[in-house]
Design an enzyme around this catalytic site. Structure first.
Site, mmCIF file in Angstrom:
data_model
loop_
_atom_site.group_PDB
_atom_site.id
_atom_site.type_symbol
_atom_site.label_atom_id
_atom_site.label_comp_id
_atom_site.label_asym_id
_atom_site.label_seq_id
_atom_site.Cartn_x
_atom_site.Cartn_y
_atom_site.Cartn_z
ATOM 1 N N GLY A 34 -28.220 -31.268 -1.636
ATOM 2 C CA GLY A 34 -27.778 -32.435 -2.375
ATOM 3 C C GLY A 34 -27.096 -33.512 -1.561
ATOM 4 O O GLY A 34 -26.947 -34.641 -2.023
ATOM 5 N N LEU A 38 -28.755 -33.749 6.146
ATOM 6 C CA LEU A 38 -28.842 -32.304 6.340
ATOM 7 C C LEU A 38 -27.721 -31.830 7.270
ATOM 8 O O LEU A 38 -27.034 -32.626 7.896
ATOM 9 C CB LEU A 38 -30.205 -31.941 6.920
ATOM 10 C CG LEU A 38 -31.423 -32.336 6.076
ATOM 11 C CD1 LEU A 38 -32.715 -32.128 6.868
ATOM 12 C CD2 LEU A 38 -31.461 -31.544 4.765
ATOM 13 N N GLY A 40 -25.164 -29.578 6.321
ATOM 14 C CA GLY A 40 -24.057 -28.955 5.607
ATOM 15 C C GLY A 40 -22.690 -29.423 6.068
ATOM 16 O O GLY A 40 -22.540 -30.444 6.746
ATOM 17 N N ILE A 179 -8.614 -24.419 11.621
ATOM 18 C CA ILE A 179 -8.782 -25.812 11.212
ATOM 19 C C ILE A 179 -7.480 -26.585 11.376
ATOM 20 O O ILE A 179 -7.451 -27.691 11.920
ATOM 21 C CB ILE A 179 -9.285 -25.888 9.762
ATOM 22 C CG1 ILE A 179 -10.699 -25.302 9.654
ATOM 23 C CG2 ILE A 179 -9.275 -27.329 9.262
ATOM 24 C CD1 ILE A 179 -11.199 -25.164 8.232
ATOM 25 N N LEU A 181 -4.875 -25.997 13.310
ATOM 26 C CA LEU A 181 -4.448 -26.173 14.701
ATOM 27 C C LEU A 181 -5.349 -27.146 15.455
ATOM 28 O O LEU A 181 -4.882 -27.917 16.291
ATOM 29 C CB LEU A 181 -4.389 -24.827 15.411
ATOM 30 C CG LEU A 181 -3.357 -23.845 14.835
ATOM 31 C CD1 LEU A 181 -3.365 -22.542 15.610
ATOM 32 C CD2 LEU A 181 -1.957 -24.455 14.829
ATOM 33 N N ALA A 265 -4.728 -26.889 5.101
ATOM 34 C CA ALA A 265 -5.691 -26.101 5.890
ATOM 35 C C ALA A 265 -5.436 -24.621 5.634
ATOM 36 O O ALA A 265 -5.146 -23.849 6.545
ATOM 37 C CB ALA A 265 -5.573 -26.431 7.368
ATOM 38 N N ASP A 308 -21.282 -18.297 4.318
ATOM 39 C CA ASP A 308 -19.939 -18.274 3.758
ATOM 40 C C ASP A 308 -19.880 -17.745 2.335
ATOM 41 O O ASP A 308 -18.795 -17.385 1.866
ATOM 42 C CB ASP A 308 -19.334 -19.685 3.786
ATOM 43 C CG ASP A 308 -18.989 -20.156 5.186
ATOM 44 O OD1 ASP A 308 -19.223 -19.396 6.143
ATOM 45 O OD2 ASP A 308 -18.490 -21.291 5.330
ATOM 46 N N HIS A 440 -18.614 -18.995 42.939
ATOM 47 C CA HIS A 440 -17.283 -19.521 43.262
ATOM 48 C C HIS A 440 -17.413 -20.981 43.679
ATOM 49 O O HIS A 440 -18.332 -21.339 44.421
ATOM 50 C CB HIS A 440 -16.675 -18.723 44.420
ATOM 51 C CG HIS A 440 -15.383 -19.286 44.917
ATOM 52 N ND1 HIS A 440 -14.200 -19.099 44.244
ATOM 53 C CD2 HIS A 440 -15.098 -20.059 46.006
ATOM 54 C CE1 HIS A 440 -13.229 -19.711 44.903
ATOM 55 N NE2 HIS A 440 -13.743 -20.304 45.990
#
Length: 461
Positions: A34, A38, A40, A179, A181, A265, A308, A440
């Site tokens: 929606g 794109l 998210g 978030i 911090l 947060a 999530d 190194h």
């Protein structure tokens, strides 16, 4: 009615990666999204724009504090409007890239917010589409606290914090997680007086305790003030901004903090609004997540969930791995996610990164382990770029030497952690890392030194 092998709901990292992988495997795929673009939350108002601001303000810090040390004389000033525009340009480049990948892989974008009226059906803007499989990847939204009303102008979530009209003189951050911090660090570098208020007695809950303590000390040196062990009672709007009312958990003393902007947060929660999951009969967990089995299947046949909205850490790369896994499972393959080897990163300066188990978890398990540590102060490259603070810690099984976890605070920690993640994925021992030649001078030598410290000892410590 259009018919697809797979319809994915949500075009965040989990959803768009799932769609692309499924298309690669020969499926006819559509994604319902929606937003106008794109990607998210991550690409639009999360991971990517916050990293742009972190980068910009890190460069500002370097110019103000380290340029003169290197013989570079320059005057800097902040054009906030241009910095925000730069952030928006980065967003546009990334979201446009996802749209290109959709076209490349012949993935249909169903523009609008979706619902699932029945198994095998997805409704978008009044049109119903048929799918052999549906993957819910609708992501998460910012959670808040009782007595706190978000207006995204003075009392903001991370979304509002990315686009403030002006740099606040006083910023109060509620929550000492990733978030809070990261955004607190951005505004502290820009000159804001930043105060972080946290309910617990330490920052970054769940992080290795030793790393957490050093991280707090470093951020405090950078000008961030911490008020720990206190519960926020509410946020009051005022003519000048807002007042955060909080009460100490130990003394019950109530205090008031004035702020121009308050960043809430306090974590995120699954976003499942409007999907019709209740009517469909999808089983949920007590925490409001979609309940799934080991193959990401929900209680409704043909409906899956990733990212999530289901259990596990709310991390974009965790969602991506689940997206690949469920696409492969739907294609008859053996998709799999190793949840024991999912790294996490905080993109402040210094960066903080971890993978695997912490010392606290190993002690709770009663597992015998050994620790190999190496300070970045002993790393030549780190000292050359004024980032000698921090260390690498590797945890290994005491008997087998197999790597169980790693925790870094220092330069490029978010990139260095992957060397250990690959080693853990293949069951490597600390000695395997220690015996691998490292170029190194590089920051990665600190990882090798920590691995050596799991044995006879580091060379440069």
């Amino acid at each position: 009615m259009a018919t697809y092998d797979l319809i994915v709901i949500g075009a965040g990292p989990g959803g768009y990666v799932c769609a692309i992988r499924a298309a690669q495997l020969g499926m006819k795929v559509a994604v319902a999204e929606g937003r106008a673009t794109l990607g998210g939350t991550c690409l639009n108002v999360g991971c990517i724009p916050s990293k742009a601001l972190l980068h910009a303000t890190h460069e500002l810090h370097e110019a103000n504090h380290n340029f003169a040390k290197m013989g570079l004389i320059a005057e800097t000033k902040v054009d906030w409007a241009r910095m925000v525009a730069y952030k928006d340009e980065v967003i546009g480049q990334n979201t446009g890239g996802i749209e290109f990948l959709f076209k490349k892989n012949k993935i249909d974008w169903l523009k609008g917010y979706a619902s699932i009226p029945a198994a095998g059906r997805v409704a978008v803007n009044g049109d119903t589409h048929e799918a052999k499989a549906i993957v819910v990847a609708s992501g998460s939204q910012a959670s808040t606290l009782p007595g706190v009303t978000i207006d995204e102008e003075v009392v903001v979530t991370s979304t509002g914090a990315l686009s403030l009209k002006a740099i606040p003189e006083r910023l109060v951050v509620i929550g000492a997680g990733v978030i809070g911090l990261e955004m607190g660090s951005v505004y502290a570098r820009l000159g804001s007086k930043v105060t972080v208020v946290e309910y617990l007695d330490q920052i970054t809950p769940g992080m290795d305790g030793e790393v957490s303590k050093q991280f707090q000390r470093i951020l405090a040196k950078q000008g961030i003030t911490f008020v720990l062990g206190t519960a926020v009672q509410g946020v009051e709007r005022t003519n000048a901004g807002a007042v955060v009312v909080h009460r100490s958990r130990k003394t019950e003393t109530e205090e008031r903090l004035e702020a121009d902007v308050v960043l809430v947060a306090t974590g995120r929660k699954p976003y499942v609004d409007g999907l019709g999951l209740d009517a469909l009969g999808v089983q949920m967990t007590p925490r409001g997540q979609i309940a799934t089995d080991a193959r990401f299947a929900t209680s409704i046949p043909g409906v899956y969930a990733i990212g999530d909205v289901r259990e596990g850490p709310m991390l974009a790369h965790k969602a991506e791995d689940e997206g690949v896994a469920v696409a492969e499972i739907l294609a008859g393959q053996h998709g799999h996610v190793n949840y024991g080897v999912i790294p996490s990163v905080i993109y402040t300066t210094p960066e903080v990164a971890s993978v695997g188990l912490t010392e606290e978890q190993l002690k709770a398990e009663g597992r015998a382990y050994k620790v190999g540590k190496f300070p970045f102060l002993g790393n030549g490259r780190a000292k050359a770029v004024f980032q000698g603070e921090g260390f690498v810690k590797i945890l290994a099984d005491k008997a087998t030497d197999r790597i169980l976890g790693a925790h870094l605070i220092g330069p490029m920690a978010g990139d260095l952690i992957h060397e250990v993640a690959v080693a853990m994925e293949f069951g490597a021992a600390a000695e395997d890392l220690a015996r691998t030649c490292h170029a190194h001078p590089t920051f990665s030598e600190a990882v090798r030194e920590a691995a050596l410290a799991c044995g006879d000892g580091a060379i440069h410590a």
